[in-house]
Write a protein that holds these residues in place. Sequence first.
Motif, PDB file in Angstrom:
ATOM      1  N   THR A  97      11.169 -14.511  -2.617  1.00 44.72           N
ATOM      2  CA  THR A  97      11.782 -13.205  -2.892  1.00 44.72           C
ATOM      3  C   THR A  97      11.092 -12.536  -4.075  1.00 44.72           C
ATOM      4  OG1 THR A  97      13.918 -13.944  -2.038  1.00 44.72           O
ATOM      5  CG2 THR A  97      13.938 -12.038  -3.509  1.00 44.72           C
ATOM      6  N   ARG A  98      10.879 -13.285  -5.140  1.00 48.61           N
ATOM      7  CA  ARG A  98      10.214 -12.713  -6.327  1.00 48.61           C
ATOM      8  C   ARG A  98       8.792 -12.278  -6.012  1.00 48.61           C
ATOM      9  NH1 ARG A  98      12.866 -17.045  -9.127  1.00 48.61           N
ATOM     10  NH2 ARG A  98      10.918 -18.181  -9.184  1.00 48.61           N
ATOM     11  N   ILE A  99       8.065 -13.083  -5.253  1.00 48.69           N
ATOM     12  CA  ILE A  99       6.667 -12.746  -4.928  1.00 48.69           C
ATOM     13  C   ILE A  99       6.591 -11.501  -4.055  1.00 48.69           C
ATOM     14  CG2 ILE A  99       4.642 -13.511  -3.630  1.00 48.69           C
ATOM     15  CD1 ILE A  99       5.292 -16.384  -4.645  1.00 48.69           C
ATOM     16  N   THR A 100       7.392 -11.433  -2.997  1.00 52.71           N
ATOM     17  CA  THR A 100       7.327 -10.268  -2.117  1.00 52.71           C
ATOM     18  C   THR A 100       7.827  -9.010  -2.820  1.00 52.71           C
ATOM     19  OG1 THR A 100       9.472 -10.812  -1.108  1.00 52.71           O
ATOM     20  CG2 THR A 100       7.481 -11.610   0.008  1.00 52.71           C
ATOM     21  N   VAL A 139       6.508  -3.818  -5.396  1.00 54.72           N
ATOM     22  CA  VAL A 139       6.549  -3.007  -6.613  1.00 54.72           C
ATOM     23  C   VAL A 139       5.137  -2.626  -7.044  1.00 54.72           C
ATOM     24  CG1 VAL A 139       7.056  -3.127  -9.092  1.00 54.72           C
ATOM     25  CG2 VAL A 139       8.778  -3.826  -7.439  1.00 54.72           C
ATOM     26  N   VAL A 140       4.221  -3.568  -7.001  1.00 55.03           N
ATOM     27  CA  VAL A 140       2.834  -3.283  -7.390  1.00 55.03           C
ATOM     28  C   VAL A 140       2.204  -2.262  -6.442  1.00 55.03           C
ATOM     29  CG1 VAL A 140       0.530  -4.328  -7.562  1.00 55.03           C
ATOM     30  CG2 VAL A 140       2.489  -5.452  -8.624  1.00 55.03           C
ATOM     31  N   ALA A 141       2.474  -2.380  -5.154  1.00 57.58           N
ATOM     32  CA  ALA A 141       1.917  -1.422  -4.185  1.00 57.58           C
ATOM     33  C   ALA A 141       2.449  -0.016  -4.444  1.00 57.58           C
ATOM     34  CB  ALA A 141       2.235  -1.859  -2.764  1.00 57.58           C
ATOM     35  N   VAL A 142       3.756   0.115  -4.592  1.00 57.63           N
ATOM     36  CA  VAL A 142       4.353   1.435  -4.851  1.00 57.63           C
ATOM     37  C   VAL A 142       3.856   1.979  -6.192  1.00 57.63           C
ATOM     38  CG1 VAL A 142       6.527   2.641  -5.362  1.00 57.63           C
ATOM     39  CG2 VAL A 142       6.404   1.074  -3.435  1.00 57.63           C
ATOM     40  N   ALA A 143       3.833   1.136  -7.186  1.00 59.80           N
ATOM     41  CA  ALA A 143       3.380   1.585  -8.507  1.00 59.80           C
ATOM     42  C   ALA A 143       1.921   2.016  -8.476  1.00 59.80           C
ATOM     43  CB  ALA A 143       3.585   0.480  -9.541  1.00 59.80           C
ATOM     44  N   GLY A 144       1.089   1.304  -7.735  1.00 61.19           N
ATOM     45  CA  GLY A 144      -0.327   1.669  -7.647  1.00 61.19           C
ATOM     46  C   GLY A 144      -0.533   3.038  -7.025  1.00 61.19           C
ATOM     47  N   VAL A 145       0.121   3.286  -5.902  1.00 65.09           N
ATOM     48  CA  VAL A 145       0.008   4.589  -5.234  1.00 65.09           C
ATOM     49  C   VAL A 145       0.574   5.683  -6.126  1.00 65.09           C
ATOM     50  CG1 VAL A 145       0.845   5.950  -3.272  1.00 65.09           C
ATOM     51  CG2 VAL A 145       0.024   3.611  -2.914  1.00 65.09           C
ATOM     52  N   ALA A 146       1.761   5.440  -6.667  1.00 64.02           N
ATOM     53  CA  ALA A 146       2.407   6.440  -7.516  1.00 64.02           C
ATOM     54  C   ALA A 146       1.581   6.728  -8.771  1.00 64.02           C
ATOM     55  CB  ALA A 146       3.808   5.974  -7.900  1.00 64.02           C
ATOM     56  N   ALA A 147       0.950   5.704  -9.328  1.00 62.99           N
ATOM     57  CA  ALA A 147       0.133   5.895 -10.536  1.00 62.99           C
ATOM     58  C   ALA A 147      -1.054   6.810 -10.255  1.00 62.99           C
ATOM     59  CB  ALA A 147      -0.345   4.547 -11.066  1.00 62.99           C
ATOM     60  N   ILE A 148      -1.692   6.623  -9.122  1.00 64.21           N
ATOM     61  CA  ILE A 148      -2.850   7.458  -8.775  1.00 64.21           C
ATOM     62  C   ILE A 148      -2.430   8.917  -8.627  1.00 64.21           C
ATOM     63  CG2 ILE A 148      -4.531   7.944  -6.948  1.00 64.21           C
ATOM     64  CD1 ILE A 148      -4.574   4.824  -6.491  1.00 64.21           C
TER      65      ILE A 148
END
Length: 153
Positions: free
Chosen positions: A6-9, A14-23
């Motif tokens: 659960t923590r890994i997925t 979160v990293v995927a959403v944050a990466g797109v949103a950051a760009i």
Amino acid sequence: MVDRLTRITTALAVVAVAGVAAIISYRHAYELVRSHGETGTTARLVPFTVDGLIWAASMVILDASRRKQPAPALAKWSLSVGIVATVGANVAHGTSYGHIGAIVSAWPALALVGSFELLMTLTRNAARVPDEEHTRTEQPEPPHTEVEQPAPA
């Protein structure tokens, strides 16, 4: 195992959403800074100061939490100011397209901050809740005691 999965997925999402949103958020802030007179290196770096402030404040708050200490007031203030600045820059970028444009432009900044803070929450909680594999304790074997047999008479 389930807790760890659960923590890994969750961290990956979160990293995927944050990466797109950051760009996207970076692009909005960069274009806003450029449209208000800054060029070159300054225009490219100013957006990093906002997100960098959010990152630094979050790390200080995470560190305090892991050491079971209250978050420093400056860290809380910096996090708040950083969030207001990044959301404000994105809203300002979209205002020329009306209210809907402002909301649409604000979304990446909100997603970035929300994702990042979810990751910080996950990290803080992972430090408090041991993994289920590590919490299992094996039952100790009872001590062997040999019973003395009486000597034959």
